[in-house]
Design a protein around this motif. Structure first.
Motif, PDB file in Angstrom:
ATOM      1  N   GLY A 254       0.765  -1.229   0.000  1.00  0.00           N
ATOM      2  CA  GLY A 254       0.000   0.000   0.000  1.00  0.00           C
ATOM      3  C   GLY A 254       0.797   1.280   0.000  1.00  0.00           C
ATOM      4  N   GLU A 255       2.131   1.233  -0.237  1.00  0.00           N
ATOM      5  CA  GLU A 255       2.922   2.470  -0.279  1.00  0.00           C
ATOM      6  C   GLU A 255       3.705   2.503  -1.578  1.00  0.00           C
ATOM      7  OE1 GLU A 255       5.070   3.949   2.927  1.00  0.00           O
ATOM      8  OE2 GLU A 255       3.730   3.210   4.468  1.00  0.00           O
ATOM      9  N   ARG A 256       3.077   3.037  -2.620  1.00  0.00           N
ATOM     10  CA  ARG A 256       3.716   3.070  -3.925  1.00  0.00           C
ATOM     11  C   ARG A 256       3.778   4.475  -4.516  1.00  0.00           C
ATOM     12  NH1 ARG A 256       4.648  -0.724  -1.818  1.00  0.00           N
ATOM     13  NH2 ARG A 256       3.933  -2.855  -2.133  1.00  0.00           N
ATOM     14  N   MET A 257       3.163   5.477  -3.887  1.00  0.00           N
ATOM     15  CA  MET A 257       3.039   6.799  -4.494  1.00  0.00           C
ATOM     16  C   MET A 257       4.167   7.720  -4.045  1.00  0.00           C
ATOM     17  SD  MET A 257      -1.062   7.495  -4.324  1.00  0.00           S
ATOM     18  CE  MET A 257      -1.093   7.355  -2.538  1.00  0.00           C
ATOM     19  N   ASP A 258       4.548   8.610  -4.958  1.00  0.00           N
ATOM     20  CA  ASP A 258       5.581   9.588  -4.660  1.00  0.00           C
ATOM     21  C   ASP A 258       4.921  10.828  -4.060  1.00  0.00           C
ATOM     22  OD1 ASP A 258       7.946  10.888  -4.471  1.00  0.00           O
ATOM     23  OD2 ASP A 258       8.216  11.205  -6.615  1.00  0.00           O
ATOM     24  N   ASN A 259       4.546  10.738  -2.787  1.00  0.00           N
ATOM     25  CA  ASN A 259       3.877  11.854  -2.139  1.00  0.00           C
ATOM     26  C   ASN A 259       4.488  12.080  -0.769  1.00  0.00           C
ATOM     27  OD1 ASN A 259       2.750   9.942  -0.344  1.00  0.00           O
ATOM     28  ND2 ASN A 259       1.008   9.625  -1.712  1.00  0.00           N
ATOM     29  N   LEU A 260       3.884  12.974   0.002  1.00  0.00           N
ATOM     30  CA  LEU A 260       4.436  13.341   1.309  1.00  0.00           C
ATOM     31  C   LEU A 260       4.560  12.159   2.242  1.00  0.00           C
ATOM     32  CD1 LEU A 260       5.309  15.573   3.281  1.00  0.00           C
ATOM     33  CD2 LEU A 260       2.893  15.875   3.876  1.00  0.00           C
ATOM     34  N   PHE A 261       3.680  11.169   2.098  1.00  0.00           N
ATOM     35  CA  PHE A 261       3.627  10.076   3.050  1.00  0.00           C
ATOM     36  C   PHE A 261       4.268   8.797   2.506  1.00  0.00           C
ATOM     37  CE2 PHE A 261       0.127  12.917   4.089  1.00  0.00           C
ATOM     38  CZ  PHE A 261       0.441  13.212   5.399  1.00  0.00           C
ATOM     39  N   SER A 262       5.191   8.916   1.589  1.00  0.00           N
ATOM     40  CA  SER A 262       5.898   7.766   1.054  1.00  0.00           C
ATOM     41  C   SER A 262       7.330   7.774   1.551  1.00  0.00           C
ATOM     42  CB  SER A 262       5.880   7.791  -0.483  1.00  0.00           C
ATOM     43  OG  SER A 262       6.684   6.757  -1.011  1.00  0.00           O
ATOM     44  N   THR A 263       7.830   6.617   1.965  1.00  0.00           N
ATOM     45  CA  THR A 263       9.216   6.535   2.430  1.00  0.00           C
ATOM     46  C   THR A 263      10.202   6.462   1.269  1.00  0.00           C
ATOM     47  OG1 THR A 263       9.082   4.120   2.555  1.00  0.00           O
ATOM     48  CG2 THR A 263       8.553   5.364   4.552  1.00  0.00           C
ATOM     49  N   HIS A 264       9.732   6.166   0.069  1.00  0.00           N
ATOM     50  CA  HIS A 264      10.601   6.031  -1.092  1.00  0.00           C
ATOM     51  C   HIS A 264      10.074   6.886  -2.242  1.00  0.00           C
ATOM     52  CE1 HIS A 264      11.957   2.593   1.189  1.00  0.00           C
ATOM     53  NE2 HIS A 264      12.878   2.295   0.298  1.00  0.00           N
ATOM     54  N   PRO A 265      10.971   7.348  -3.120  1.00  0.00           N
ATOM     55  CA  PRO A 265      10.504   8.012  -4.334  1.00  0.00           C
ATOM     56  C   PRO A 265       9.731   7.033  -5.215  1.00  0.00           C
ATOM     57  CG  PRO A 265      12.860   8.362  -3.980  1.00  0.00           C
ATOM     58  CD  PRO A 265      12.435   7.296  -3.036  1.00  0.00           C
ATOM     59  N   ASN A 266       8.910   7.582  -6.089  1.00  0.00           N
ATOM     60  CA  ASN A 266       8.190   6.752  -7.044  1.00  0.00           C
ATOM     61  C   ASN A 266       9.180   5.994  -7.921  1.00  0.00           C
ATOM     62  OD1 ASN A 266       6.982   6.606 -10.008  1.00  0.00           O
ATOM     63  ND2 ASN A 266       5.303   6.442  -8.545  1.00  0.00           N
ATOM     64  N   THR A 267       8.939   4.703  -8.100  1.00  0.00           N
ATOM     65  CA  THR A 267       9.881   3.866  -8.848  1.00  0.00           C
ATOM     66  C   THR A 267      10.035   4.331 -10.285  1.00  0.00           C
ATOM     67  OG1 THR A 267       9.288   1.974  -7.459  1.00  0.00           O
ATOM     68  CG2 THR A 267      10.434   1.501  -9.521  1.00  0.00           C
ATOM     69  N   ALA A 268       8.943   4.737 -10.912  1.00  0.00           N
ATOM     70  CA  ALA A 268       9.021   5.219 -12.291  1.00  0.00           C
ATOM     71  C   ALA A 268       9.921   6.449 -12.395  1.00  0.00           C
ATOM     72  CB  ALA A 268       7.620   5.524 -12.817  1.00  0.00           C
ATOM     73  N   ASN A 269       9.860   7.322 -11.398  1.00  0.00           N
ATOM     74  CA  ASN A 269      10.723   8.506 -11.401  1.00  0.00           C
ATOM     75  C   ASN A 269      12.189   8.125 -11.242  1.00  0.00           C
ATOM     76  OD1 ASN A 269       8.405  10.017 -11.590  1.00  0.00           O
ATOM     77  ND2 ASN A 269       8.375  10.644  -9.445  1.00  0.00           N
ATOM     78  N   ARG A 270      12.452   7.133 -10.411  1.00  0.00           N
ATOM     79  CA  ARG A 270      13.834   6.680 -10.236  1.00  0.00           C
ATOM     80  C   ARG A 270      14.361   6.060 -11.527  1.00  0.00           C
ATOM     81  NH1 ARG A 270      13.797   3.089  -4.840  1.00  0.00           N
ATOM     82  NH2 ARG A 270      16.053   3.044  -5.255  1.00  0.00           N
ATOM     83  N   ILE A 271      13.541   5.268 -12.176  1.00  0.00           N
ATOM     84  CA  ILE A 271      13.948   4.646 -13.441  1.00  0.00           C
ATOM     85  C   ILE A 271      14.220   5.715 -14.496  1.00  0.00           C
ATOM     86  CG2 ILE A 271      13.143   3.197 -15.348  1.00  0.00           C
ATOM     87  CD1 ILE A 271      11.675   1.497 -13.257  1.00  0.00           C
ATOM     88  N   ALA A 272      13.376   6.735 -14.538  1.00  0.00           N
ATOM     89  CA  ALA A 272      13.569   7.815 -15.504  1.00  0.00           C
ATOM     90  C   ALA A 272      14.900   8.527 -15.279  1.00  0.00           C
ATOM     91  CB  ALA A 272      12.409   8.806 -15.417  1.00  0.00           C
ATOM     92  N   GLU A 273      15.259   8.753 -14.015  1.00  0.00           N
ATOM     93  CA  GLU A 273      16.532   9.401 -13.718  1.00  0.00           C
ATOM     94  C   GLU A 273      17.711   8.537 -14.151  1.00  0.00           C
ATOM     95  OE1 GLU A 273      17.123  12.511 -12.555  1.00  0.00           O
ATOM     96  OE2 GLU A 273      14.954  12.779 -12.836  1.00  0.00           O
TER      97      GLU A 273
END
Length: 320
Positions: A254-273
């Protein structure tokens, strides 16, 4: 700067302990909480890495029990100009990994058996390079201490429910203070974890790509790990949620979004970088996995000797 951040974290955690203690028991409660916090800080510095490894039932391996994984990490450590860390395997089908330890001289990296099952040798190299980047950046100390203290703060909030609110304990806020402690304590601990984790993941992705020499290896690994985490439940992580920020991808449901309450960046954003790094020309060096299937040195590893590739023509990981 890393030591300064660590000191600031410990100071913030200590202040949080004291504030909760004051809400529960007034000045006497604050002093007791201060002593507990000081003891926890010292204990966490020396022992939190062992505690986290034990929470996830990690078993140490060596060149005999996990030869290819061990040799891979040794070569990646040399690429990163790091001492060889201890290597652990976690018998868990969810693909994931983390690093821990108070400094590079006392570091450990841990991978799940699910990671070795689902990823190729190159992808595992990308993941382990990412974890070694955390070691090189001294992230492991602050992340491990945070995991330990966040769990302790949450327990202190639960403690308030049973022992707070008594008029005889000099609590200046009464039951209202207890309720605030119960709600604020775990929330504050969670926010600290989020604050220290997200920016560190991007930095570790970049340095990990430099260590292994191929950003797209890590990008491909992140995609597979994210899919595996969504499908496969991790009971140990769910029972020890304060350690979630240590993993390369959040192991909790249940924690997959890149928002204030996520412990990790969004995976798609990391892949893009990582794809940007590859497009910019980073690649072509670093770790080079062996192409031949190596002789298995032993079947006595923590997987009980039962791990055999289902398709021999396609190496599935650094174990051959």
């Amino acid at each position: 700067m890393n030591y300064f951040r660590t000191a600031m974290l410990l100071a913030a955690m200590t202040a949080l302990f004291m504030g909760i203690g004051y809400m529960i028991g007034g000045q006497s409660g604050m002093m007791i909480a201060l002593m507990i916090a000081a003891a926890m800080n010292v204990f966490s510095y020396w022992n939190s890495d062992k505690m986290v490894l034990k929470m996830h039932h990690a078993q140490e391996v060596d060149e005999r029990t996990a030869p290819e994984l061990f040799r891979m990490i040794r070569q990646l450590s040399a690429n990163a100009d790091l001492p060889m860390p201890k290597v652990y395997l976690i018998n868990n089908p969810q693909p994931n990994a983390f690093a821990t330890g108070r400094n590079p001289q006392n570091a450990a990296v841990a991978a799940t058996t699910g990671l070795l099952d689902m990823l190729t040798m190159e992808e595992v190299a990308g993941v382990m390079a990412h974890e070694l980047a955390h070691v090189k950046n001294h992230d492991t100390l602050i992340m491990t201490i945070t995991a330990t203290l966040a769990g302790a703060i949450s327990m202190l909030g639960n403690f308030a429910f049973f022992f707070g609110g008594n008029r005889d304990n000099n609590n200046p806020f009464g039951f209202v203070g207890v309720l605030v402690a119960m709600i604020v304590a775990p929330m504050a601990a969670m926010l600290v974890q989020m604050a220290i984790s997200r920016t560190r993941e991007y930095a570790a992705d970049r340095m990990g790509a430099e260590i292994c020499g191929q950003p797209l290896w890590l990008a491909s690994a992140l995609s597979k790990i994210a899919g595996g985490v969504e499908r496969i439940h991790n009971p140990d992580a769910e029972h020890n949620q304060a350690t979630a920020h240590m993993f390369i991808i959040n192991p909790l449901s249940g924690e997959r979004m890149d928002n204030l309450f996520s412990t990790h960046p969004n995976t798609a954003n990391r892949i893009a970088e990582l794809q940007k790094l590859a497009n910019a020309g980073l690649g072509g060096g670093g770790y080079a996995p062996r192409q031949e299937a190596p002789q298995r040195a032993s079947h006595d590893g923590p997987w009980g000797g039962a791990r055999q590739p289902s398709k021999p023509q396609r190496p599935k990981g650094p174990w051959g």
